[in-house]
Design an enzyme around this catalytic site. Structure first.
Site: not given
Ligand SMILES: NC(=O)c1ccc[n+]([C@@H]2O[C@H](COP(=O)([O-])OP(=O)(O)OC[C@H]3O[C@@H](n4cnc5c(N)ncnc54)[C@H](OP(=O)(O)O)[C@@H]3O)[C@@H](O)[C@H]2O)c1
Length: 254
Positions: A147, A160
């Site tokens: 990120s 984070y």
């Molecule tokens: N969204 C942003 O602004 C952003 C920006 C930069 C980078 N990222 C990165 O991109 C990636 C995907 O993000 P996203 O936006 O798609 O987020 P998201 O929709 O909130 O999805 C996060 C996922 O992680 C799962 N998760 C969290 N803790 C877990 C655990 N202990 N074991 C198994 N699964 C777990 C959640 O499962 P549940 O459904 O069970 O909660 C969910 O499926 C992440 O690494 C995030 O840090 C996101």
């Protein structure tokens, strides 16, 4: 035909990436909420997936990682892995609770490093045994999410951010270890993504949507790129931040 494994398959970005990789492939969706996978599973089948499997995956349970990999591979050798799980954490809670801070770092750094290490080891064993064969020099490939928050850690989300900084360093070191091998590791570095993870937050400049992140990520992945910033101009911003004086930097918003 290949086998795609999605870790954190209820992730918005992970689902969008899976939808772009499903055609002609078997897909294993791994999540802790396996009952919430009907929508994405149907979408992947409609998108040409040969078969869709579901597996329980709790990233925080490090001792489960090796048996989990065995289970995922039981549907055939996995050649493509999307590591999409992650949490934003609650910065306010993390500032007053060691347990909350450690939890965020555990999921976003330690658990990622652990499962990616197990996956690489399994891919290397499969390549050695011939179970995974290189196509145009690539036998296995992994997509992982860093990120902008980890590029230069900000006061406003330093827990984070530091987990992502640690993860990014781990991934870069691993890329160097894998250099010259037939395993590809692509680091995706999005900025602010308007979606579930950031719900209720004011979008930062240069925001994107999960579909845009997925599109850029898959283009870089298929193009065998080592890294991609989403949007691309974020790379310039990340570079520029290194010159920002500390007294200004500590006032930067989330
Ligand atoms: N969204 C942003 O602004 C952003 C920006 C930069 C980078 N990222 C990165 O991109 C990636 C995907 O993000 P996203 O936006 O798609 O987020 P998201 O929709 O909130 O999805 C996060 C996922 O992680 C799962 N998760 C969290 N803790 C877990 C655990 N202990 N074991 C198994 N699964 C777990 C959640 O499962 P549940 O459904 O069970 O909660 C969910 O499926 C992440 O690494 C995030 O840090 C996101």
């Amino acid at each position: 035909m290949g086998h795609v494994l999605v870790l954190g398959a209820t992730s918005e970005i992970g689902g969008e990436v899976a939808a772009r990789l499903a055609n002609h492939n078997t897909v294993t969706l791994a999540a802790r909420r396996t009952d919430a996978l009907d929508g994405i599973a149907g979408r992947l089948i409609d998108g040409g997936a040969v078969a869709v499997h579901r597996l329980y995956f709790e990233a925080d349970d490090l001792s489960s990682h090796r048996p989990f990999v065995e289970q995922a591979w039981s549907n055939g050798p996995v050649d493509t892995v999307i590591v999409a799980f992650g949490i934003l954490g609650n910065q306010d809670a993390c500032e007053v609770s060691g347990e909350a801070a450690a939890q965020t770092i555990h999921t976003d750094f330690t658990a990622q490093a652990s499962i990616i290490t197990e996956i690489v080891a399994r891919m290397e064993a499969d390549i050695a045994s011939g179970a995974l064969k290189p196509r145009d020099g690539v036998a296995g490939r992994i997509m992982a999410f860093s990120s902008i928050a980890g590029a230069r850690v900000r006061r406003s989300n330093y827990v984070y951010g530091s987990a992502k900084a640690g993860l990014d360093g781990f991934l870069q070191g691993l890329q160097d270890r894998l250099h010259g091998s037939s395993i590809q590791l692509t680091i995706v570095r999005p900025g602010f993504v308007i979606g579930r993870m950031t719900e209720g937050m004011k979008p930062a400049p240069m925001s994107s949507r999960p579909e845009e992140v997925a599109e850029a990520a898959v283009t870089a992945f298929d193009g065998r790129k080592a890294q991609v910033w989403v949007p691309r101009k974020l790379a310039l911003l990340a570079f520029a931040t290194t010159f920002t004086p500390r007294w200004i930097w500590r006032k930067m918003p989330r």
